[in-house]
Design a protein around this motif. Sequence first.
Motif, PDB file in Angstrom:
ATOM      1  N   PHE A 156       0.870  -1.159   0.000  1.00 31.80           N
ATOM      2  CA  PHE A 156       0.000   0.000   0.000  1.00 31.80           C
ATOM      3  C   PHE A 156       0.915   1.220   0.000  1.00 31.80           C
ATOM      4  O   PHE A 156       1.643   1.452   0.964  1.00 31.80           O
ATOM      5  CB  PHE A 156      -0.877  -0.052   1.253  1.00 31.80           C
ATOM      6  N   ASP A 157       0.883   1.997  -1.087  1.00 32.51           N
ATOM      7  CA  ASP A 157       1.847   3.090  -1.267  1.00 32.51           C
ATOM      8  C   ASP A 157       1.371   4.354  -0.541  1.00 32.51           C
ATOM      9  O   ASP A 157       0.862   5.297  -1.151  1.00 32.51           O
ATOM     10  CB  ASP A 157       2.059   3.361  -2.746  1.00 32.51           C
ATOM     11  N   ILE A 158       1.524   4.334   0.784  1.00 32.94           N
ATOM     12  CA  ILE A 158       1.172   5.464   1.636  1.00 32.94           C
ATOM     13  C   ILE A 158       2.385   5.825   2.489  1.00 32.94           C
ATOM     14  O   ILE A 158       3.287   4.995   2.676  1.00 32.94           O
ATOM     15  CB  ILE A 158      -0.010   5.130   2.572  1.00 32.94           C
ATOM     16  N   PRO A 159       2.438   7.041   3.026  1.00 27.91           N
ATOM     17  CA  PRO A 159       3.478   7.334   4.011  1.00 27.91           C
ATOM     18  C   PRO A 159       3.282   6.451   5.239  1.00 27.91           C
ATOM     19  O   PRO A 159       2.166   5.986   5.508  1.00 27.91           O
ATOM     20  CB  PRO A 159       3.229   8.809   4.362  1.00 27.91           C
ATOM     21  N   ALA A 160       4.362   6.207   5.978  1.00 26.87           N
ATOM     22  CA  ALA A 160       4.239   5.437   7.216  1.00 26.87           C
ATOM     23  C   ALA A 160       3.202   6.114   8.115  1.00 26.87           C
ATOM     24  O   ALA A 160       3.289   7.323   8.356  1.00 26.87           O
ATOM     25  CB  ALA A 160       5.576   5.365   7.933  1.00 26.87           C
ATOM     26  N   PRO A 161       2.193   5.378   8.584  1.00 25.87           N
ATOM     27  CA  PRO A 161       1.169   5.990   9.427  1.00 25.87           C
ATOM     28  C   PRO A 161       1.754   6.529  10.737  1.00 25.87           C
ATOM     29  O   PRO A 161       2.737   5.997  11.258  1.00 25.87           O
ATOM     30  CB  PRO A 161       0.199   4.836   9.711  1.00 25.87           C
ATOM     31  N   ASP A 162       1.137   7.590  11.258  1.00 24.52           N
ATOM     32  CA  ASP A 162       1.481   8.035  12.610  1.00 24.52           C
ATOM     33  C   ASP A 162       1.225   6.902  13.601  1.00 24.52           C
ATOM     34  O   ASP A 162       2.025   6.642  14.482  1.00 24.52           O
ATOM     35  CB  ASP A 162       0.649   9.256  13.003  1.00 24.52           C
ATOM     36  N   GLN A 163       0.062   6.271  13.434  1.00 24.93           N
ATOM     37  CA  GLN A 163      -0.296   5.109  14.255  1.00 24.93           C
ATOM     38  C   GLN A 163      -0.969   4.074  13.361  1.00 24.93           C
ATOM     39  O   GLN A 163      -1.850   4.414  12.569  1.00 24.93           O
ATOM     40  CB  GLN A 163      -1.242   5.513  15.392  1.00 24.93           C
ATOM     41  N   LEU A 164      -0.539   2.827  13.487  1.00 26.76           N
ATOM     42  CA  LEU A 164      -1.165   1.719  12.766  1.00 26.76           C
ATOM     43  C   LEU A 164      -2.101   1.027  13.748  1.00 26.76           C
ATOM     44  O   LEU A 164      -1.649   0.441  14.732  1.00 26.76           O
ATOM     45  CB  LEU A 164      -0.100   0.752  12.245  1.00 26.76           C
ATOM     46  N   VAL A 165      -3.390   1.107  13.491  1.00 28.00           N
ATOM     47  CA  VAL A 165      -4.390   0.641  14.454  1.00 28.00           C
ATOM     48  C   VAL A 165      -4.861  -0.772  14.130  1.00 28.00           C
ATOM     49  O   VAL A 165      -5.055  -1.590  15.029  1.00 28.00           O
ATOM     50  CB  VAL A 165      -5.585   1.612  14.493  1.00 28.00           C
ATOM     51  N   THR A 166      -5.061  -1.082  12.834  1.00 27.67           N
ATOM     52  CA  THR A 166      -5.515  -2.415  12.436  1.00 27.67           C
ATOM     53  C   THR A 166      -4.740  -2.909  11.220  1.00 27.67           C
ATOM     54  O   THR A 166      -4.295  -2.115  10.385  1.00 27.67           O
ATOM     55  CB  THR A 166      -7.025  -2.442  12.091  1.00 27.67           C
ATOM     56  N   VAL A 167      -4.598  -4.230  11.141  1.00 28.17           N
ATOM     57  CA  VAL A 167      -3.984  -4.895   9.991  1.00 28.17           C
ATOM     58  C   VAL A 167      -4.926  -6.010   9.553  1.00 28.17           C
ATOM     59  O   VAL A 167      -5.372  -6.810  10.380  1.00 28.17           O
ATOM     60  CB  VAL A 167      -2.604  -5.489  10.349  1.00 28.17           C
ATOM     61  N   SER A 168      -5.230  -6.077   8.259  1.00 29.12           N
ATOM     62  CA  SER A 168      -6.146  -7.080   7.741  1.00 29.12           C
ATOM     63  C   SER A 168      -5.397  -8.270   7.153  1.00 29.12           C
ATOM     64  O   SER A 168      -4.333  -8.115   6.550  1.00 29.12           O
ATOM     65  CB  SER A 168      -7.056  -6.490   6.665  1.00 29.12           C
ATOM     66  N   TRP A 169      -5.991  -9.452   7.352  1.00 24.10           N
ATOM     67  CA  TRP A 169      -5.557 -10.679   6.675  1.00 24.10           C
ATOM     68  C   TRP A 169      -6.720 -11.169   5.827  1.00 24.10           C
ATOM     69  O   TRP A 169      -7.879 -11.082   6.239  1.00 24.10           O
ATOM     70  CB  TRP A 169      -5.181 -11.753   7.699  1.00 24.10           C
ATOM     71  N   PHE A 170      -6.396 -11.673   4.627  1.00 20.79           N
ATOM     72  CA  PHE A 170      -7.424 -12.160   3.712  1.00 20.79           C
ATOM     73  C   PHE A 170      -7.237 -13.647   3.437  1.00 20.79           C
ATOM     74  O   PHE A 170      -6.128 -14.174   3.467  1.00 20.79           O
ATOM     75  CB  PHE A 170      -7.392 -11.370   2.402  1.00 20.79           C
ATOM     76  N   GLU A 171      -8.348 -14.276   3.132  1.00 23.33           N
ATOM     77  CA  GLU A 171      -8.384 -15.720   2.907  1.00 23.33           C
ATOM     78  C   GLU A 171      -7.404 -16.157   1.826  1.00 23.33           C
ATOM     79  O   GLU A 171      -6.844 -17.256   1.881  1.00 23.33           O
ATOM     80  CB  GLU A 171      -9.816 -16.101   2.507  1.00 23.33           C
ATOM     81  N   GLY A 172      -7.156 -15.288   0.839  1.00 24.67           N
ATOM     82  CA  GLY A 172      -6.224 -15.616  -0.234  1.00 24.67           C
ATOM     83  C   GLY A 172      -4.768 -15.459   0.146  1.00 24.67           C
ATOM     84  O   GLY A 172      -3.890 -15.787  -0.653  1.00 24.67           O
ATOM     85  N   GLY A 173      -4.488 -14.936   1.345  1.00 27.50           N
ATOM     86  CA  GLY A 173      -3.118 -14.891   1.845  1.00 27.50           C
ATOM     87  C   GLY A 173      -2.535 -13.512   2.069  1.00 27.50           C
ATOM     88  O   GLY A 173      -1.536 -13.374   2.771  1.00 27.50           O
ATOM     89  N   GLU A 174      -3.119 -12.469   1.464  1.00 33.98           N
ATOM     90  CA  GLU A 174      -2.548 -11.127   1.593  1.00 33.98           C
ATOM     91  C   GLU A 174      -2.810 -10.519   2.963  1.00 33.98           C
ATOM     92  O   GLU A 174      -3.742 -10.902   3.677  1.00 33.98           O
ATOM     93  CB  GLU A 174      -3.123 -10.184   0.523  1.00 33.98           C
ATOM     94  N   VAL A 175      -1.974  -9.534   3.295  1.00 32.15           N
ATOM     95  CA  VAL A 175      -2.207  -8.694   4.469  1.00 32.15           C
ATOM     96  C   VAL A 175      -2.238  -7.239   4.007  1.00 32.15           C
ATOM     97  O   VAL A 175      -1.777  -6.917   2.908  1.00 32.15           O
ATOM     98  CB  VAL A 175      -1.130  -8.883   5.564  1.00 32.15           C
ATOM     99  N   PHE A 176      -2.777  -6.358   4.879  1.00 30.37           N
ATOM    100  CA  PHE A 176      -2.951  -4.964   4.479  1.00 30.37           C
ATOM    101  C   PHE A 176      -3.058  -4.081   5.706  1.00 30.37           C
ATOM    102  O   PHE A 176      -3.730  -4.435   6.687  1.00 30.37           O
ATOM    103  CB  PHE A 176      -4.236  -4.830   3.640  1.00 30.37           C
ATOM    104  N   ARG A 177      -2.377  -2.940   5.667  1.00 30.82           N
ATOM    105  CA  ARG A 177      -2.497  -1.949   6.747  1.00 30.82           C
ATOM    106  C   ARG A 177      -3.847  -1.245   6.602  1.00 30.82           C
ATOM    107  O   ARG A 177      -3.999  -0.301   5.853  1.00 30.82           O
ATOM    108  CB  ARG A 177      -1.335  -0.951   6.671  1.00 30.82           C
ATOM    109  N   SER A 178      -4.824  -1.716   7.353  1.00 27.18           N
ATOM    110  CA  SER A 178      -6.217  -1.347   7.081  1.00 27.18           C
ATOM    111  C   SER A 178      -6.767  -0.249   7.969  1.00 27.18           C
ATOM    112  O   SER A 178      -7.872   0.247   7.711  1.00 27.18           O
ATOM    113  CB  SER A 178      -7.106  -2.591   7.211  1.00 27.18           C
ATOM    114  N   GLY A 179      -6.050   0.154   9.007  1.00 21.86           N
ATOM    115  CA  GLY A 179      -6.505   1.242   9.857  1.00 21.86           C
ATOM    116  C   GLY A 179      -5.329   2.135  10.205  1.00 21.86           C
ATOM    117  O   GLY A 179      -4.495   1.767  11.035  1.00 21.86           O
TER     118      GLY A 179
END
Length: 241
Positions: A156-179
């Motif tokens: 996910f091409d974003i600046p490093a968050p001030d705070q990372l609150v949630t991280v998502s995992w998906f059934e297909g295997g990926e993860v994502f900085r979601s909050g």
Amino acid sequence: MLNVTVWNENRHEQKNPKVREVYPEGIHGAIASFLKEEAFQVKTATLDEHEHGLSDEVLNGTDVLIWWGHMAHEDVRDEIVEKVKQRVLDGMGLIVLHSGHFSKIFKTLMGTSCDLKWREADEKERIWIVDPSHPIVEGLGEYIELEKEEMYGEHFDIPAPDQLVTVSWFEGGEVFRSGCTYTRGHGKIFYFRPGHETYPTYFHKDVQRIIMNAVKWAKPAERKKMVYGNALALEEIKGSH
């Protein structure tokens, strides 16, 4: 009382019967409905209204703006984006949902492409709370599980968050900085990933709780007007003429 404006481009609801079936009052209507239960003062605004529903009067009276967009990012006028940006810099809170990651306002405030991987495959999303002390996730457990959602994956091409609150995992295997939280100027920003238009995600009580908590977190701080520019010395400067 906090004044909240829920902005939605409202194009999918007009074009796709499946989306109308899930959100008969529009995505903005669904979000506004549960926010009103929290005793917020809530307005809605949509893309095809005059000034996209975001006149100076509306923006100046908004404490927190919630933004959902997807298929019509380029139809948002640049001068409206600039006005929203200035309000954020002046202290208005901004909550950007799901495909709003590609909105003009989010990309402008982030300064990056905000690109990512995606896939629509009706797969499970498990949203892990990685900062349990953060007020945005107050009242929740270790994770939120959504039976079906669209996948967003790293990088996910974003600046490093001030705070990372949630991280998502998906059934297909990926993860994502979601909050992710940010500050820009005097304003607080929260990006929250879930909310694809063909899934009833915004009826999920834990998703609703995060958005309601985020509104409270993002509200403007009470402060005296800041002064910028050339400043007189507060103390005598020895040797000055």
